[in-house]
Design a protein around this motif. Sequence first.
Motif, PDB file in Angstrom:
ATOM      1  N   ARG A 111       0.822  -1.213   0.000  1.00  0.00           N
ATOM      2  CA  ARG A 111       0.000   0.000   0.000  1.00  0.00           C
ATOM      3  C   ARG A 111       0.851   1.257   0.000  1.00  0.00           C
ATOM      4  NH1 ARG A 111      -2.466  -4.153   1.803  1.00  0.00           N
ATOM      5  NH2 ARG A 111      -4.724  -4.408   1.654  1.00  0.00           N
ATOM      6  N   THR A 112       2.150   1.067  -0.153  1.00  0.00           N
ATOM      7  CA  THR A 112       3.096   2.178  -0.209  1.00  0.00           C
ATOM      8  C   THR A 112       3.981   2.008  -1.430  1.00  0.00           C
ATOM      9  OG1 THR A 112       3.150   2.192   2.215  1.00  0.00           O
ATOM     10  CG2 THR A 112       4.845   3.458   1.067  1.00  0.00           C
ATOM     11  N   GLY A 113       4.219   3.084  -2.140  1.00  0.00           N
ATOM     12  CA  GLY A 113       5.042   3.016  -3.338  1.00  0.00           C
ATOM     13  C   GLY A 113       6.493   2.719  -3.012  1.00  0.00           C
ATOM     14  N   THR A 114       7.168   2.058  -3.940  1.00  0.00           N
ATOM     15  CA  THR A 114       8.580   1.743  -3.736  1.00  0.00           C
ATOM     16  C   THR A 114       9.389   3.020  -3.541  1.00  0.00           C
ATOM     17  OG1 THR A 114      10.505   0.572  -4.642  1.00  0.00           O
ATOM     18  CG2 THR A 114       9.100   1.726  -6.212  1.00  0.00           C
ATOM     19  N   ALA A 115      10.339   2.964  -2.639  1.00  0.00           N
ATOM     20  CA  ALA A 115      11.113   4.159  -2.275  1.00  0.00           C
ATOM     21  C   ALA A 115      12.544   4.073  -2.788  1.00  0.00           C
ATOM     22  CB  ALA A 115      11.116   4.341  -0.756  1.00  0.00           C
ATOM     23  N   LEU A 116      12.752   3.336  -3.867  1.00  0.00           N
ATOM     24  CA  LEU A 116      14.104   3.179  -4.408  1.00  0.00           C
ATOM     25  C   LEU A 116      14.698   4.528  -4.790  1.00  0.00           C
ATOM     26  CD1 LEU A 116      16.305   1.184  -5.269  1.00  0.00           C
ATOM     27  CD2 LEU A 116      15.216   1.104  -7.526  1.00  0.00           C
ATOM     28  N   GLN A 117      15.939   4.767  -4.346  1.00  0.00           N
ATOM     29  CA  GLN A 117      16.623   6.015  -4.627  1.00  0.00           C
ATOM     30  C   GLN A 117      17.861   5.759  -5.478  1.00  0.00           C
ATOM     31  OE1 GLN A 117      17.580   7.734  -0.825  1.00  0.00           O
ATOM     32  NE2 GLN A 117      15.438   8.003  -0.225  1.00  0.00           N
ATOM     33  N   THR A 209      19.714 -14.261 -11.162  1.00  0.00           N
ATOM     34  CA  THR A 209      20.527 -13.433 -12.046  1.00  0.00           C
ATOM     35  C   THR A 209      19.749 -12.199 -12.481  1.00  0.00           C
ATOM     36  OG1 THR A 209      19.792 -14.744 -13.949  1.00  0.00           O
ATOM     37  CG2 THR A 209      21.892 -15.360 -12.919  1.00  0.00           C
ATOM     38  N   TYR A 210      20.495 -11.181 -12.827  1.00  0.00           N
ATOM     39  CA  TYR A 210      19.885  -9.934 -13.278  1.00  0.00           C
ATOM     40  C   TYR A 210      19.151 -10.148 -14.597  1.00  0.00           C
ATOM     41  CZ  TYR A 210      19.667  -5.496 -15.795  1.00  0.00           C
ATOM     42  OH  TYR A 210      19.250  -4.428 -16.542  1.00  0.00           O
ATOM     43  N   THR A 211      18.024  -9.496 -14.724  1.00  0.00           N
ATOM     44  CA  THR A 211      17.294  -9.444 -15.980  1.00  0.00           C
ATOM     45  C   THR A 211      16.886  -7.999 -16.236  1.00  0.00           C
ATOM     46  OG1 THR A 211      15.279 -10.151 -17.132  1.00  0.00           O
ATOM     47  CG2 THR A 211      15.166 -10.059 -14.747  1.00  0.00           C
ATOM     48  N   ALA A 212      16.889  -7.608 -17.495  1.00  0.00           N
ATOM     49  CA  ALA A 212      16.562  -6.219 -17.835  1.00  0.00           C
ATOM     50  C   ALA A 212      15.086  -5.914 -17.678  1.00  0.00           C
ATOM     51  CB  ALA A 212      17.006  -5.921 -19.267  1.00  0.00           C
ATOM     52  N   ARG A 213      14.297  -6.916 -17.408  1.00  0.00           N
ATOM     53  CA  ARG A 213      12.863  -6.692 -17.253  1.00  0.00           C
ATOM     54  C   ARG A 213      12.595  -5.771 -16.064  1.00  0.00           C
ATOM     55  NH1 ARG A 213       8.378 -11.460 -16.072  1.00  0.00           N
ATOM     56  NH2 ARG A 213       6.531 -10.092 -16.028  1.00  0.00           N
ATOM     57  N   GLU A 214      11.651  -4.883 -16.229  1.00  0.00           N
ATOM     58  CA  GLU A 214      11.346  -3.892 -15.195  1.00  0.00           C
ATOM     59  C   GLU A 214       9.864  -3.551 -15.241  1.00  0.00           C
ATOM     60  OE1 GLU A 214      12.581   0.715 -14.704  1.00  0.00           O
ATOM     61  OE2 GLU A 214      14.293  -0.678 -14.736  1.00  0.00           O
ATOM     62  N   THR A 215       9.299  -3.202 -14.107  1.00  0.00           N
ATOM     63  CA  THR A 215       7.915  -2.765 -14.039  1.00  0.00           C
ATOM     64  C   THR A 215       7.846  -1.504 -13.194  1.00  0.00           C
ATOM     65  OG1 THR A 215       5.642  -3.460 -13.544  1.00  0.00           O
ATOM     66  CG2 THR A 215       7.351  -4.134 -11.987  1.00  0.00           C
ATOM     67  N   HIS A 216       6.652  -0.976 -13.032  1.00  0.00           N
ATOM     68  CA  HIS A 216       6.488   0.240 -12.245  1.00  0.00           C
ATOM     69  C   HIS A 216       5.429   0.027 -11.178  1.00  0.00           C
ATOM     70  CE1 HIS A 216       8.629   1.912 -15.719  1.00  0.00           C
ATOM     71  NE2 HIS A 216       8.997   2.885 -14.893  1.00  0.00           N
ATOM     72  N   ASP A 217       5.687   0.599 -10.037  1.00  0.00           N
ATOM     73  CA  ASP A 217       4.800   0.435  -8.907  1.00  0.00           C
ATOM     74  C   ASP A 217       3.473   1.145  -9.184  1.00  0.00           C
ATOM     75  OD1 ASP A 217       3.571   0.650  -6.264  1.00  0.00           O
ATOM     76  OD2 ASP A 217       5.521   0.057  -5.476  1.00  0.00           O
ATOM     77  N   PRO A 218       2.347   0.451  -9.042  1.00  0.00           N
ATOM     78  CA  PRO A 218       1.064   1.108  -9.304  1.00  0.00           C
ATOM     79  C   PRO A 218       0.726   2.208  -8.294  1.00  0.00           C
ATOM     80  CG  PRO A 218       0.723  -1.080  -8.377  1.00  0.00           C
ATOM     81  CD  PRO A 218       2.174  -0.962  -8.689  1.00  0.00           C
ATOM     82  N   VAL A 219       1.401   2.219  -7.158  1.00  0.00           N
ATOM     83  CA  VAL A 219       1.106   3.233  -6.140  1.00  0.00           C
ATOM     84  C   VAL A 219       1.731   4.578  -6.491  1.00  0.00           C
ATOM     85  CG1 VAL A 219       1.296   3.835  -3.695  1.00  0.00           C
ATOM     86  CG2 VAL A 219       0.907   1.456  -4.367  1.00  0.00           C
ATOM     87  N   ASN A 220       3.015   4.570  -6.870  1.00  0.00           N
ATOM     88  CA  ASN A 220       3.702   5.838  -7.149  1.00  0.00           C
ATOM     89  C   ASN A 220       4.472   5.835  -8.464  1.00  0.00           C
ATOM     90  OD1 ASN A 220       5.795   4.123  -6.510  1.00  0.00           O
ATOM     91  ND2 ASN A 220       6.807   5.542  -5.096  1.00  0.00           N
ATOM     92  N   ASN A 221       4.283   4.790  -9.259  1.00  0.00           N
ATOM     93  CA  ASN A 221       4.944   4.661 -10.568  1.00  0.00           C
ATOM     94  C   ASN A 221       6.462   4.554 -10.454  1.00  0.00           C
ATOM     95  OD1 ASN A 221       4.464   4.405 -13.389  1.00  0.00           O
ATOM     96  ND2 ASN A 221       5.270   6.466 -13.728  1.00  0.00           N
ATOM     97  N   GLY A 222       6.963   4.193  -9.272  1.00  0.00           N
ATOM     98  CA  GLY A 222       8.398   4.017  -9.090  1.00  0.00           C
ATOM     99  C   GLY A 222       8.899   2.755  -9.779  1.00  0.00           C
ATOM    100  N   PRO A 223      10.186   2.718 -10.131  1.00  0.00           N
ATOM    101  CA  PRO A 223      10.722   1.563 -10.846  1.00  0.00           C
ATOM    102  C   PRO A 223      10.895   0.349  -9.927  1.00  0.00           C
ATOM    103  CG  PRO A 223      12.478   3.113 -10.353  1.00  0.00           C
ATOM    104  CD  PRO A 223      11.204   3.764  -9.910  1.00  0.00           C
TER     105      PRO A 223
END
Length: 248
Positions: A111-117, A209-223
């Motif tokens: 219920r909180t958007g990702t806070a990745l900096q 392993t790392y994958t280039a796939r990425e999505t966005h958080d529906p709460v704050n659109n963060g990566p």
Amino acid sequence: MNRQAQAAVMFLVGAALLHAGGTDLYLRYVKAGLRPLVLAAGVVLIVSALATAWYEWRRGRTGSPSRTEDAHTDTHTHAHPEPRISWLLVLPLLALILVAPPALGSYSAMRTGTALQHPYGYMKLPKSDPIPLNLVDYAGRAVYDHGRSFDGRSVRITGFVALDSKGTPYLVRMALNCCAADAQPVKVALTGTIPPVLQPDSWLQVTGTYTARETHDPVNNGPIPFLKVTEAKPIPTPSDPYDETWNN
């Protein structure tokens, strides 16, 4: 409440702080470096409570001149007593002492958007394989460095499980600046060899392993980066469930 009751409540609060600071319980509320302050606050409250109780006891024995005023106050209080239901305010304190609430988990995280900096820089990675990383470090390298520092090597991260409304699994750590009140989630979506049954709030150690796939958080659109899982195993809840790397 009269002063004796106030002293009793103050003593209980101090005892709760000492109990939390003397064990790993305090890590559910504040970061590890604040343990001395938690213990100090507990000591101050207990000393203050004992001093208040001693002062009231001594004043009662010596018959202080102010007792006439106190008697009038007591009579007035007796005529118009405070509602006994106000003592229910003590119940949360007793709950803290007897049944400590868990650390923040999947309910708060989803219920909180990702806070990745964006990291200021990247530490040199160890040569061991898989690379042991905290989840926040992996997420930052995956999103902002596009996985270049991994050089195709596998990584190992830990976190608790969270599921969105569509059932997409995430591995999450709550990043902490000071205390649980400011904790914010950092999420890594999982793909690949995922366990068939995932229980929210259970802790996993994941190798992948790392994958280039990425999505966005529906709460704050963060990566939110993905990790391609090759192995996942359950682990006990760590003594310190929060990630404090933002403070380092």
